[in-house]
Enzyme design. Sequence first.
Site, PDB file in Angstrom:
ATOM      1  N   TYR A 140       3.361  -0.034   9.735  1.00 26.57           N
ATOM      2  CA  TYR A 140       3.023   1.374   9.922  1.00 26.57           C
ATOM      3  C   TYR A 140       3.092   1.782  11.397  1.00 26.57           C
ATOM      4  O   TYR A 140       3.361   2.939  11.700  1.00 26.57           O
ATOM      5  CB  TYR A 140       1.597   1.653   9.417  1.00 26.57           C
ATOM      6  CG  TYR A 140       1.497   1.981   7.948  1.00 26.57           C
ATOM      7  CD1 TYR A 140       1.873   1.059   6.986  1.00 26.57           C
ATOM      8  CD2 TYR A 140       1.005   3.210   7.535  1.00 26.57           C
ATOM      9  CE1 TYR A 140       1.750   1.360   5.637  1.00 26.57           C
ATOM     10  CE2 TYR A 140       0.886   3.514   6.188  1.00 26.57           C
ATOM     11  CZ  TYR A 140       1.260   2.586   5.247  1.00 26.57           C
ATOM     12  OH  TYR A 140       1.139   2.885   3.919  1.00 26.57           O
ATOM     13  N   LYS A 195       2.228 -12.654   2.352  1.00 25.48           N
ATOM     14  CA  LYS A 195       3.534 -13.166   1.910  1.00 25.48           C
ATOM     15  C   LYS A 195       3.900 -14.330   2.839  1.00 25.48           C
ATOM     16  O   LYS A 195       4.953 -14.342   3.483  1.00 25.48           O
ATOM     17  CB  LYS A 195       4.554 -12.010   1.970  1.00 25.48           C
ATOM     18  CG  LYS A 195       5.874 -12.290   1.281  1.00 25.48           C
ATOM     19  CD  LYS A 195       5.801 -12.387  -0.239  1.00 25.48           C
ATOM     20  CE  LYS A 195       7.133 -12.846  -0.802  1.00 25.48           C
ATOM     21  NZ  LYS A 195       7.089 -13.089  -2.252  1.00 25.48           N
ATOM     22  N   ASP A 227       2.990 -10.669  -4.315  1.00 25.36           N
ATOM     23  CA  ASP A 227       3.659 -10.403  -5.601  1.00 25.36           C
ATOM     24  C   ASP A 227       2.826 -10.944  -6.756  1.00 25.36           C
ATOM     25  O   ASP A 227       2.635 -10.288  -7.779  1.00 25.36           O
ATOM     26  CB  ASP A 227       5.096 -10.969  -5.619  1.00 25.36           C
ATOM     27  CG  ASP A 227       5.210 -12.397  -5.111  1.00 25.36           C
ATOM     28  OD1 ASP A 227       4.216 -12.933  -4.567  1.00 25.36           O
ATOM     29  OD2 ASP A 227       6.300 -12.994  -5.248  1.00 25.36           O
ATOM     30  N   ASP A 255      -3.268   1.521  -4.805  1.00 26.51           N
ATOM     31  CA  ASP A 255      -2.809   2.482  -5.824  1.00 26.51           C
ATOM     32  C   ASP A 255      -2.736   1.794  -7.185  1.00 26.51           C
ATOM     33  O   ASP A 255      -3.140   2.352  -8.201  1.00 26.51           O
ATOM     34  CB  ASP A 255      -1.417   3.033  -5.482  1.00 26.51           C
ATOM     35  CG  ASP A 255      -1.489   4.356  -4.719  1.00 26.51           C
ATOM     36  OD1 ASP A 255      -2.483   4.556  -3.987  1.00 26.51           O
ATOM     37  OD2 ASP A 255      -0.562   5.187  -4.856  1.00 26.51           O
TER      38      ASP A 255
HETATM   39  C1  IPM Z   1      -3.003   6.218   1.729  1.00 29.41           C
HETATM   40  C2  IPM Z   1      -1.751   7.063   1.790  1.00 29.41           C
HETATM   41  C3  IPM Z   1      -1.231   7.092   3.219  1.00 29.41           C
HETATM   42  C4  IPM Z   1      -0.920   5.666   3.632  1.00 29.41           C
HETATM   43  C5  IPM Z   1       0.001   8.000   3.437  1.00 29.41           C
HETATM   44  C6  IPM Z   1      -0.246   9.415   2.956  1.00 29.41           C
HETATM   45  C7  IPM Z   1       0.449   7.999   4.866  1.00 29.41           C
HETATM   46  O1  IPM Z   1      -0.810   6.591   0.897  1.00 29.41           O
HETATM   47  O2  IPM Z   1      -3.977   6.556   2.439  1.00 29.41           O
HETATM   48  O3  IPM Z   1      -3.015   5.257   0.969  1.00 29.41           O
HETATM   49  O4  IPM Z   1       0.171   5.162   3.373  1.00 29.41           O
HETATM   50  O5  IPM Z   1      -1.796   5.040   4.246  1.00 29.41           O
HETATM   51 MG    MG Z   2      -1.509   5.039  -0.394  1.00 30.34          MG
END
Ligand code: IPM
Ligand code: MG
Length: 363
Positions: A140, A195, A227, A255
Amino acid sequence: MKNIAVLSGDGVSNEILSSAISVLDKVSSVYGLNFNYNWAPIGGRAYEETGVPLPQATVEACLKSDAVLLGAVGDWKYDTLAPELRPERALLGIRKKLNLFANLRPVKVFDELISSSPLREEIAKNTDIMIVRELTGDVYFGEPKGITTKQTLDGREIKVGFNNMIYDEDEIRRIAHVAFQSAQKRRKKVCCVDKANVLDVSRLFREITKEVQKEYQDVELSFMYVDNCAMQLVLNPSQFDVILTGNIFGDILSDEASTICGSLGMLPSASMSDGKTPYMYEPIHGSAPDIAGKNIVNPIATILSVAMMMNYSFNHVLAHDAIFRAVKNVLKEGYRTKDIYKNENEILCSTEKITELIVDNIN
Ligand code: IPM
Ligand code: MG
């Protein structure tokens, strides 16, 4: 008086923020707390108002507050903007400016919502995971990065894009401490997800995490490849207590894990620093521009984020528990927003209605 910076972003942002503020106001009157809200724009909204997604005034409003509450940022209409003007850049920017290196994402399934989980009940039940995601490093933020060109062997010039997955040992050490301390308050197990069979950066992550574990002899440490972890989360999620992982793996796994709880609209998060800057609270879901303004978004992820704020920023466990209990009661009574509504035995509610019920349940 406690100052809370409220960062208003895009899509459903203001709907979930106003729900969260109703809850804060109620908590404030029940427990005699005194919250003062400083609204500031971020993301697309800030871009519209000021020409940049993260104005200096927004950063300053955060820095002088006791805690930060963020809605969500992003909208497809900004997809064509230059990378530095995109709403997501503001989110990464504020995380970095506030040094919020530790992102805590609790994945706990409410018994009342087990039937909303895509997993079979016997697999989903008892899921109670704390994902400790590193938030200010990894691909990131790694340098170098960019899109450039290169010559191929047969003489063509082609484009090449790259990001650097990078962690130094100090960054690994401080997030590992957060994971072990969090495990000490829970079931005392940390699973470090990486990983390491392919990536050097993961090998270092393991080495430093093992070293830090020596200070936490009461916590059991295990390792898992990412994975495999993605698979284990749907096969047997209750095996996990604390998952410690880097920024990108944590983004993806959280997620995935959120769906176990029935909806992405249920998961809160807290982002923490070394204590010198205020912590930030936000739902893990995005700005959902497709459902914005319809009074149907699930505000529970943001409401539970406010509960985490009570705990981590204001050390007020009673207020945390009261919010949590209120959400649980409302779910138990069968009230549901659209995303978690399953059948006619339940009562379909708008954002405002479910907020009102939760507020009434706090006492
Ligand atoms: C999260 C989101 C963010 C991330 C995006 C919107 C930049 O997906 O907070 O999980 O990737 O951290
Ligand atoms: Mg996210």
